[in-house]
Design a protein around this motif. Structure first.
Motif, PDB file in Angstrom:
ATOM      1  N   PRO A  27       0.503  -1.142   0.026  1.00  0.00           N
ATOM      2  CA  PRO A  27       0.108   0.065  -0.142  1.00  0.00           C
ATOM      3  C   PRO A  27       0.989   1.280  -0.071  1.00  0.00           C
ATOM      4  O   PRO A  27       0.427   2.376  -0.435  1.00  0.00           O
ATOM      5  CB  PRO A  27      -0.928   0.042   1.126  1.00  0.00           C
ATOM      6  N   ASN A  28       2.046   1.219   0.541  1.00  0.00           N
ATOM      7  CA  ASN A  28       2.797   2.429   0.707  1.00  0.00           C
ATOM      8  C   ASN A  28       3.976   2.448  -0.400  1.00  0.00           C
ATOM      9  O   ASN A  28       4.867   3.358  -0.333  1.00  0.00           O
ATOM     10  CB  ASN A  28       3.288   2.817   2.082  1.00  0.00           C
ATOM     11  N   THR A  61       5.731   4.789   8.084  1.00  0.00           N
ATOM     12  CA  THR A  61       4.897   5.581   6.904  1.00  0.00           C
ATOM     13  C   THR A  61       3.518   4.927   7.181  1.00  0.00           C
ATOM     14  O   THR A  61       2.516   5.692   6.928  1.00  0.00           O
ATOM     15  CB  THR A  61       5.451   5.191   5.483  1.00  0.00           C
ATOM     16  N   GLY A  62       3.345   3.617   7.557  1.00  0.00           N
ATOM     17  CA  GLY A  62       2.029   3.125   7.837  1.00  0.00           C
ATOM     18  C   GLY A  62       1.889   2.624   9.311  1.00  0.00           C
ATOM     19  O   GLY A  62       2.886   2.969  10.171  1.00  0.00           O
TER      20      GLY A  62
END
Length: 179
Positions: free
Chosen positions: A120-121, A170-171
């Motif tokens: 996802p990132n 980041t997440g």
């Protein structure tokens, strides 16, 4: 010793080494080995890599987890495709001054048997990428790729009871460990 090394530390190849598929569903898998069978497992160094949406970090560790190199960090390329991340990691690895025997990669997404399911990132091109097999082929070293929260948790949990690891980067990541 060669067979034990292939099962426990070699490239993922369950067709030739079906014992690689042995994993406890509850508790730990424990291998009882005599010294001759375990002789190739001792004193291995590990290149530890953490891929993140913001940066990629790495260092070489001895068999006890003690750092043998300085921690290095580079900003994650954008777009963060497998090729772009691979080129950056290749350059970082090329600058290492300490040899290593195996590679451990924490990846920010769902990874099953070394295959990326989500990223996802990073970039959609990661989905379906056989990261572990491709890097083992390129590196000519055993490579293990797993979710980054799982890798962090394996390094930190005590191994008894129910333990939840939450990672912030980041997440947000999480890993649940039972015994």
């Amino acid at each position: 010793a060669e067979a034990v090394w292939n099962v426990l530390e070699g490239p993922t190849d369950p067709m030739n080494f079906p014992a690689q598929l042995i994993h406890a569903t509850h508790g730990k898998t424990i291998w009882y080995l005599d010294p001759l069978a375990a002789k190739k497992l001792n004193n291995k160094t590990t290149l530890a890599i953490d891929i993140g949406g913001t940066s990629i970090k790495m260092m070489v560790l001895d068999s006890t987890g003690k750092p043998l190199t300085e921690y290095t960090r580079e900003l994650t390329p954008h777009p963060a495709t497998p090729d772009a991340v691979g080129r950056l990691m290749g350059g970082m690895i090329h600058r290492l001054t300490v040899p290593f025997d195996r590679v451990s990669v924490g990846f920010p997404g769902v990874v099953q048997h070394g295959m990326v399911k989500t990223a996802p990132n990073l970039h959609p091109a990661w989905v379906g990428f056989s990261f572990q097999n491709e890097w083992a082929r390129l590196m000519k070293h055993p490579v293990r790729v797993a979710n980054d929260a799982d890798i962090q948790g394996l390094g930190d949990v005590s191994g008894s009871g129910v333990e939840l690891v939450i990672t912030l980067g980041t997440g947000i990541g999480s890993a649940l460990f039972i015994n």
